[in-house]
Design an enzyme around this catalytic site. Structure first.
Site, short mmCIF file in Angstrom:
data_model
loop_
_atom_site.label_atom_id
_atom_site.label_comp_id
_atom_site.label_asym_id
_atom_site.label_seq_id
_atom_site.Cartn_x
_atom_site.Cartn_y
_atom_site.Cartn_z
N HIS A 65 0.86 -1.20 0.00
CA HIS A 65 0.00 0.00 0.00
C HIS A 65 0.89 1.24 0.00
O HIS A 65 1.32 1.72 1.05
CB HIS A 65 -0.93 -0.03 1.22
CG HIS A 65 -1.94 1.08 1.26
ND1 HIS A 65 -3.12 0.98 1.99
CD2 HIS A 65 -1.95 2.31 0.68
CE1 HIS A 65 -3.80 2.10 1.85
NE2 HIS A 65 -3.11 2.93 1.07
N HIS A 115 1.23 4.87 -2.36
CA HIS A 115 0.86 5.74 -3.48
C HIS A 115 2.14 6.40 -3.96
O HIS A 115 2.77 7.15 -3.19
CB HIS A 115 -0.15 6.80 -3.03
CG HIS A 115 -1.40 6.20 -2.44
ND1 HIS A 115 -2.54 6.00 -3.18
CD2 HIS A 115 -1.67 5.75 -1.19
CE1 HIS A 115 -3.47 5.44 -2.40
NE2 HIS A 115 -2.96 5.29 -1.20
N HIS A 160 -9.62 1.13 -1.22
CA HIS A 160 -9.56 1.73 0.11
C HIS A 160 -10.97 1.62 0.71
O HIS A 160 -11.94 2.02 0.06
CB HIS A 160 -9.18 3.20 0.03
CG HIS A 160 -7.73 3.46 -0.24
ND1 HIS A 160 -7.07 2.93 -1.30
CD2 HIS A 160 -6.82 4.20 0.44
CE1 HIS A 160 -5.81 3.33 -1.27
NE2 HIS A 160 -5.62 4.11 -0.22
N GLU A 184 -11.30 3.34 6.03
CA GLU A 184 -10.29 4.26 6.58
C GLU A 184 -11.05 5.33 7.35
O GLU A 184 -10.98 5.39 8.58
CB GLU A 184 -9.44 4.86 5.45
CG GLU A 184 -8.37 5.83 5.93
CD GLU A 184 -7.59 6.49 4.79
OE1 GLU A 184 -8.09 6.56 3.65
OE2 GLU A 184 -6.46 6.98 5.05
N ASP A 211 1.78 3.94 2.89
CA ASP A 211 0.72 4.76 2.29
C ASP A 211 1.31 5.93 1.50
O ASP A 211 1.44 5.83 0.27
CB ASP A 211 -0.27 5.24 3.36
CG ASP A 211 -1.66 5.53 2.82
OD1 ASP A 211 -1.87 5.36 1.62
OD2 ASP A 211 -2.53 5.94 3.62
N ASP A 212 1.64 7.02 2.16
CA ASP A 212 2.21 8.22 1.51
C ASP A 212 3.40 8.67 2.35
O ASP A 212 3.29 9.64 3.13
CB ASP A 212 1.15 9.32 1.43
CG ASP A 212 -0.06 8.89 0.63
OD1 ASP A 212 0.03 8.87 -0.61
OD2 ASP A 212 -1.08 8.52 1.26
N1 HPA Z 1 -6.72 7.36 1.40
C1 HPA Z 1 -7.40 7.72 0.33
N2 HPA Z 1 -6.82 8.22 -0.75
C2 HPA Z 1 -5.49 8.33 -0.78
C3 HPA Z 1 -4.73 7.98 0.32
C4 HPA Z 1 -5.37 7.45 1.46
O1 HPA Z 1 -4.78 7.08 2.49
N3 HPA Z 1 -3.44 8.23 -0.02
C5 HPA Z 1 -3.45 8.71 -1.28
N4 HPA Z 1 -4.70 8.78 -1.74
ZN ZN Z 2 -3.79 4.78 0.60
#
Ligand code: HPA
Ligand code: ZN
Length: 326
Positions: free
Chosen positions: A16, A18, A196, A199, A277-278
């Site tokens: 996971h 991006h 996703h 969350e 994630d990011d």
């Molecule tokens: N959630 C939803 N969209 C996203 C995320 C995330 O954690 N990171 C990049 N786009």
């Molecule tokens: Zn994500």
């Protein structure tokens, strides 16, 4: 005890990630200069100070703005190579990269520039780092299903280089069912499916991801724990959850890292994995995410080994290849 060396030394996959979220402020400035694109910050410190979020949307606004500096295939290549090198240093030997074509095509960047840059970086990572990788094309859920169909069509000439489709961006108000048809079309083409869910969105969105999108994986899934039947179902199916602790903290999905549910997920028999994630926005790469929950929740070596094993068996690699890496 679980040392940094143990975490780093354990071979792992990242599921996971991006790639646009791996754009570090330093490279953002470099690309802004290279391409003559202004960014609304005077320094790297100012950029970092802006990374203070109360919810997912706060982050998304800044993340989409940051992506403006990406113009050419060389930019996408350089961003992805920086990620591969950093991930390799954390013991990542296989990475599954999500990318958001619409973030780029909607501002006039050709799909070809995006994907060719990512593909050349994948090749270089394999050659120089011995790292395998694959691509997950994500649809932006705040846009229409029709726009997602157009994106899938744009990807057609490169479809053999794309392993899966995903669903990201603003979750609440954009349930998985909005995209049922385009995910069915993607499945028809032999693509794997992830989304996703849970969350910020309710357990209902996780049910929809399972029953309407027929996902192979759930990204995040935290809020599934609010629903006992859903938790049971995820356990029975051994559905992989790609959990992102530092993201959860930065986006206020949890108030404190000490509240992170990763050990409760494992105890409930869920197939959880740890991911970044990011990483450029959330304060750490995958190793930092392992470290954070080991410290906050007292995970054992066996827990850490189980999480790393899940990252391979939950990957989109063919089963024989995944088994060889475990
Ligand atoms: N959630 C939803 N969209 C996203 C995320 C995330 O954690 N990171 C990049 N786009
Ligand atoms: Zn994500």
């Amino acid at each position: 005890t679980v040392t940094d060396d143990f975490i780093r030394g354990l071979p792992k996959a990242e599921l996971h990630l991006h790639i646009e979220g791996s754009l570090e402020p330093e490279l953002m400035f470099e690309l802004s200069k290279r391409n003559g694109i202004d960014i609304p910050y005077a320094s790297v410190e100012e950029v970092k100070a802006a990374y203070d979020f109360s919810r997912l949307q706060d982050f998304l606004d800044i993340y989409y703005a940051g992506a403006n500096v990406l113009q050419t295939r060389a930019d996408f290549h350089d961003m992805a190579m920086a990620y591969f090198r950093r991930a390799a240093a954390d013991g990542v030997i296989h990475a599954e990269l999500m990318f958001d074509p619409q973030t780029h095509t909607d501002r006039g960047i050709a799909f070809e520039e995006v994907i060719e840059g990512l593909l050349s970086a994948r090749k270089q990572a394999e050659e120089e780092l011995g790292m395998s990788s694959l691509l997950i094309l994500c649809f932006l859920r705040h846009l229409s299903e029709e726009a997602a169909f157009e994106t899938l069509k744009m990807a057609e000439p490169w479809i053999e280089h794309i392993t899966a489709v995903g669903l990201d961006s603003s979750e609440v108000g954009h349930p998985p069912i909005k995209f049922a048809q385009v995910f069915a079309a993607a499945k028809e083409k032999g693509l794997k499916i992830t989304a996703h869910a849970g969350e910020e969105g309710p357990p209902e969105y996780v049910w929809q991801a399972l029953d309407q999108l027929h996902v192979d994986r759930i990204d995040h899934g935290n809020r599934a724990l609010e629903d006992e039947k859903l938790t049971e179902r995820l356990g029975e199916e051994q559905m992989t959850l790609t959990v992102c602790p530092l993201s959860n903290l930065k986006l206020c999905v949890i108030d404190d890292i000490k509240d992170h549910p990763i050990d409760r997920m494992l105890e409930a028999g869920l197939k959880a994995t740890l991911n970044s994630d990011d990483p450029a926005y959330f304060g750490g790469y995958v190793g930092d995410n392992y470290r954070a929950v080991v410290d906050a929740r007292g995970l054992s070596r066996d827990d850490v080994i189980a999480l790393a094993r899940n990252s391979f068996t939950g990957s989109f690699l063919p089963a024989d290849k995944a088994a060889a890496l475990v």
